[in-house]
Enzyme design. Structure first.
Site, PDB file in Angstrom:
ATOM      1  N   GLY A 129      47.712  42.880  44.421  1.00 25.04           N
ATOM      2  CA  GLY A 129      47.225  43.826  43.697  1.00 25.04           C
ATOM      3  C   GLY A 129      47.012  44.859  44.717  1.00 25.04           C
ATOM      4  CG  LEU A 130      45.093  46.050  47.410  1.00 26.30           C
ATOM      5  CD1 LEU A 130      45.328  45.682  48.927  1.00 26.30           C
ATOM      6  CD2 LEU A 130      44.340  46.278  47.219  1.00 26.30           C
ATOM      7  CB  CYS A 131      49.165  48.352  41.963  1.00 26.62           C
ATOM      8  SG  CYS A 131      48.770  46.645  41.470  1.00 26.62           S
ATOM      9  N   GLY A 132      45.588  49.094  41.459  1.00 24.05           N
ATOM     10  CA  GLY A 132      44.373  49.891  40.674  1.00 24.05           C
ATOM     11  C   GLY A 132      44.685  48.798  39.523  1.00 24.05           C
ATOM     12  CG  PHE A 155      51.263  47.349  37.960  1.00 24.13           C
ATOM     13  CD1 PHE A 155      51.823  48.264  37.145  1.00 24.13           C
ATOM     14  CD2 PHE A 155      51.609  46.135  38.393  1.00 24.13           C
ATOM     15  CE1 PHE A 155      53.218  47.882  36.689  1.00 24.13           C
ATOM     16  CE2 PHE A 155      52.872  45.851  38.220  1.00 24.13           C
ATOM     17  CZ  PHE A 155      53.642  46.181  37.757  1.00 24.13           C
TER      18      PHE A 155
END
Length: 301
Positions: free
Chosen positions: A65-68, A70
């Site tokens: 995660g931590l990718c908006g 996407f």
């Protein structure tokens, strides 16, 4: 994390660009063989177009995660395509690639999933071959009549587009076709480089066009062109899946870099606002204490 993601994006872009000479040369060979077979009635299983009753969807997501948005974007694209297939009265099955997609479909048992696959830190030909073997067996055995690949195409560091490409049946000319049958292929790669300018991070963009050797129109093949085509089409299938995995990884890293940049900016803004509130409270307290001292001194006079 922004700088780490930026370095990984660079490596992911290099992997995409370095793979283009092989892919483009393979397309040239396929095209020339196809030109020689125009007058012949050939039967190549991977190019057989038959009435579609069931579709396999290969959905490529990220592992972290931590990718908006996407992962949400490609999953919404898959859900939208599933709805379209249901409206058309077609059966479907899903091949999920990536931990995020796997956890999503595992929580929804009503969506038929043929296989769950996990991607690695950097896509390899072995991982692409595992996917290619699965879709190859499904298509050749006529369990499915069409295979579609859903992945996130890398456009720029601030933009990536979820796309759907028809993976099988293959185009004999080695083109990439979308779900509407429009055949397109990437002619150029955009290469992004993170540098510093006047003490600030900045992006430089280069357009890279890979040069491939042109084949002679009088090229002769020692083996039967049909045999060569049978050997090259699975190889081309593998290369297209590998390229999709590489583009998806580059998009994920770019999205993570952007998300971390936004998080850093938001944290800086929050720190500035909290510092302002703290300073105002401190100044008000000091002012109040001074007023109390002055009032007490006046009372003694």
């Amino acid at each position: 994390m922004k700088l780490v993601a930026a370095a990984k994006v660079r490596r992911a872009q290099e992997a995409v660009v370095n793979g283009r000479p092989f892919s483009e040369t393979l397309v040239e060979v396929l095209y020339n063989i196809n030109e020689q077979l125009q007058t012949e009635d050939i039967d190549v299983p991977l190019t057989n177009v038959r009435p579609v009753k069931k579709v396999a969807l290969v959905v490529v997501t990220g592992d972290r995660g931590l990718c908006g948005g996407f992962n949400n974007q490609i999953i919404k694209k898959a859900e939208s395509r599933i709805s379209e297939l249901k409206d058309l009265g077609l059966d479907y099955t899903v091949i999920s690639v990536g931990k995020k997609g796997n956890s999503y479909f595992q929580r929804r048992p009503y969506i038929p999933v043929d296989k769950f696959l996990e991607g690695g830190a950097l896509p390899t030909a072995k991982e692409a071959q595992a996917i290619a073997d699965d879709v190859f067996s499904l298509f050749i055995s006529e369990e499915v009549d069409k295979v579609e690949l859903l992945y996130t195409k890398f456009v720029s560091l601030v933009k990536s587009d979820p796309v759907i490409h028809t993976l099988l049946p293959l185009s004999p000319k080695g083109e990439i076709c979308d779900v509407n049958g429009n055949c397109v292929d990437a002619a150029e790669d955009e290469f992004f480089r993170l540098t510093t300018k006047e003490g600030k991070l900045t992006l430089e963009r280069d357009v890279v066009r890979t040069q491939t050797v042109e084949f002679s129109p009088i090229l002769q093949f020692e083996q039967d062109p049909v045999q060569i085509l049978d050997a090259l089409l699975p190889l081309y299938l593998n290369s297209q899946i590998l390229r999709a995995l590489q583009e998806s990884l580059a998009s994920e890293l770019a999205a993570r870099m952007s998300a971390m940049s936004n998080a850093t900016d938001n944290a800086s803004e929050l720190k500035r606002n909290l510092s302002m509130v703290y300073n105002r409270q401190r100044q008000a307290k000091i002012t109040g204490e001074i007023l109390e001292i002055v009032a007490g001194a006046n009372a003694l006079v």
